[in-house]
Design a protein around this motif. Sequence first.
Motif, PDB file in Angstrom:
ATOM      1  N   ILE A 201      -1.107   4.543  -1.400  1.00  0.00           N
ATOM      2  CA  ILE A 201      -2.411   4.553  -0.747  1.00  0.00           C
ATOM      3  C   ILE A 201      -2.243   5.041   0.684  1.00  0.00           C
TER       4      ILE A 201
ATOM      5  N   TYR B 127      -2.380  -2.744 -10.294  1.00  0.00           N
ATOM      6  CA  TYR B 127      -2.424  -3.154  -8.882  1.00  0.00           C
ATOM      7  C   TYR B 127      -3.614  -4.053  -8.615  1.00  0.00           C
TER       8      TYR B 127
ATOM      9  N   ARG C  84       0.825  -1.211   0.000  1.00  0.00           N
ATOM     10  CA  ARG C  84       0.000   0.000   0.000  1.00  0.00           C
ATOM     11  C   ARG C  84       0.859   1.261   0.000  1.00  0.00           C
TER      12      ARG C  84
ATOM     13  N   LYS D  91      -7.441   4.483 -15.725  1.00  0.00           N
ATOM     14  CA  LYS D  91      -5.994   4.409 -15.938  1.00  0.00           C
ATOM     15  C   LYS D  91      -5.604   5.163 -17.198  1.00  0.00           C
TER      16      LYS D  91
ATOM     17  N   MET E  16       2.043   1.741  -3.460  1.00  0.00           N
ATOM     18  CA  MET E  16       0.934   2.231  -4.291  1.00  0.00           C
ATOM     19  C   MET E  16       0.484   3.636  -3.912  1.00  0.00           C
TER      20      MET E  16
ATOM     21  N   ARG F  40       1.344   6.784 -11.995  1.00  0.00           N
ATOM     22  CA  ARG F  40       0.160   6.009 -11.674  1.00  0.00           C
ATOM     23  C   ARG F  40      -0.351   5.102 -12.786  1.00  0.00           C
ATOM     24  N   ASP F  41      -0.434   5.683 -13.983  1.00  0.00           N
ATOM     25  CA  ASP F  41      -1.044   4.955 -15.097  1.00  0.00           C
ATOM     26  C   ASP F  41      -0.162   3.826 -15.601  1.00  0.00           C
TER      27      ASP F  41
ATOM     28  N   PRO G  69      -5.319  -5.523  -5.471  1.00  0.00           N
ATOM     29  CA  PRO G  69      -5.263  -5.481  -4.003  1.00  0.00           C
ATOM     30  C   PRO G  69      -5.640  -6.815  -3.386  1.00  0.00           C
TER      31      PRO G  69
END
Lengths: 426, 301
Positions: B52, B77, B47, B101, B50, B72-73, B79
């Motif tokens: 998050i 991921y 996380r 995305k 990522m 990001r794109d 989870p």
Amino acid sequence: MKLFAIIKREYLTRVKTKGFLIGTFLLPVMMFAMMMMPAFFMSRAGKSAQHKIAIIDQTERLQDKLVASFTEIKNDKGEQRFQVQLFTSDEGLDAAKNELNNKVSSGELDAYLVILPDIFENNKFEMHAKNVGNFEFVERVERTVSGIVRNMRLEESGLDAALVHRLNSWVSVTTFKVGEEGSTQQRAEVSFLYSLLMGVILYMMLLLYGQFVVRAIIEDKNSRVIEVIISSVKPSQFMAGKVLGIGATGLTQFLIWIVTFMLIAGYGLSMAQMFSPEISRLPIPDVSPLVLVSFCIYFLLGYFFYAGIGAAIGSMVNTDSDAQSYQWIMIFPIIISFFLMFAINNAPDGLFATIMSFIPFFTPILMFARILNEGAPMWQVGLSVLTMGLSVWGMIWLSARIFRVGILMYGKKPNLPEVVRWIKYS
Amino acid sequence: MTTLKLEHVHKSYGDLHAVNDLSLSVNEGQIFGLLGPNGAGKTTTIRMIMDIIKPDAGRIEILGEHNPKKIRDRIGYLPEERGLYKKMLVREVIQFFAEIKGVTKSVVQDKAYDWLERLDLIEWKEKKVEELSRGMQQKLQFICTLLHEPRVIILDEPFTGLDPVNTDVMKDVILDQKKNGATIIFSTHLMDQVEKMCEAICLINKGIAVLQGSLSEVKSRFGKNRVKLQFEGKADFLNDSALVASYDEYNQYVELTPAAGVKPNQLLERAIQTATVQRFEISEPSLNEIFKTMVKKGDEA
């Protein structure tokens, strides 16, 4: 682009639900029915019907005049409205009443009147009927009897009844509503009902759509899609997408209502008139474009304001029942503004109304109500849009900070100091 | 080239140190296994990678970027907690996750079709997600993770809940992604998969990295001193502590570590006195054994 994807998803999944379809199409139908029903029944049971009545006249001087007056009354179809019969009984008043009660019960009679000898002193007479709730009918009977009694009095005191009537005639008021296109005739109570109705719609929509936001976010949290979304878009983008998507649904719903309303007002009514001319007298208020535009503006401003609160609440909790303990923050002000709407109705341009309508929590509903009642000058309307816009911005900013932290919190719901910490440090 | 680098990353929740001074690096094109028992800090680490959750201290660099928002794109991921919009159609869900995305609609459609075909979901294209079985939903989520052709793929426990057939399908998908040049990082506690797929690993326990490096390096660190023995007859020699340091019994054979100074030959001599030996093999320790040893060591410390 990403924001648009979130808005689109939210909008489409919402618009496709059964709840939306039912809410959108059933509500206007029900409202229309509610408007039509009383008129429909009134015309059926009321002025166009024929009534059989009996009269017990103990004064024994009024009977001829009573019969004459009642038989003169016509209903809407031009037929004689009342069939009158005089009733006398040798066995006393109570026995007579008993007998007539039976006739009313069996439907042979619609009503009977009892006129006692002291009517000239007491100014009272009785009417007995199965249904005494038809005000128009009761009023008609009352007016007819009063007229006769008054005329009798005038005659007995040696005055010319016709002259007195002319001198004494009642003056009635016709109300005009001043709008953009000069003044249009409109009855006062219609105008009040109309603004009440619009206010209620605005109130319901704010209440409903604010809670939609709360629930939508909790759902996403529970379906665990949040993690993927938050790693793909910014939390603020996600929140904006949710709020805008749901808001667009609300606007769609309102536009459908407006179109349906126009169709009903335009075609539906003229169709209905062919079946019952009564309906043409229904007060269909003209909806000015200003009102529609300000409805949309205040709905959106109010919605964004309360959706901001809703998004923050939704992000903080995990279940609907947890949300309940915070939702008053959103629901209370909306309900209070609803009651204030009544409170300011008498003086929409007063100081109290002005101050209240500038409190951001109340602005959407109260300022809109004031516009409907012509109680707000244009500069105040403009100013309120500005202050409300700023309040929305502030509220969204605050909510976004809570949202960013809250959205990834699972587990127990946070207390106030924790939330304050989120706002400070996120 | 390094695709992912963690430097002295810390994260605590109250008194609990979920991740404690973790440093690791993953090379481009590698399949990297993040291993550890339940509650070791794998998901917290992922996380943080990522973006998050934010680390309390330390630096994370991914694809040469310190600002994770910029890349990001290019990350896919999956989870640990799987989740899709249950009321949406399979086709719509894929499109939604690709669009967030940054993939355009027209590109999505062709690719989605290929993926659905490949993972045997094409007939479910117009069905609601909630009508799919769990295994199918998981495959669908794989598609959602990979459709935008990420350079870095991060999978949190990708194989849990899959039957052997689908596990193989997923394994092939992952190996294909590697062939295309993607870097894959996955967490698991299933050592079989790691041994079959990973080139490098990091084993964490209680938030601390206890072992890391390439798979062969890690194994050689434990020496080539394991004996696999398959036999019939009396097995009392296993309990002779002068001869055997420890052993694990499997269905068909035992895997044992000879006591210090004992040559494998001595062991064989002793074994044939009481049993008929069918197989005798000197090998590296299995990852499973290493895992258990390290975790046990960590728990004792």
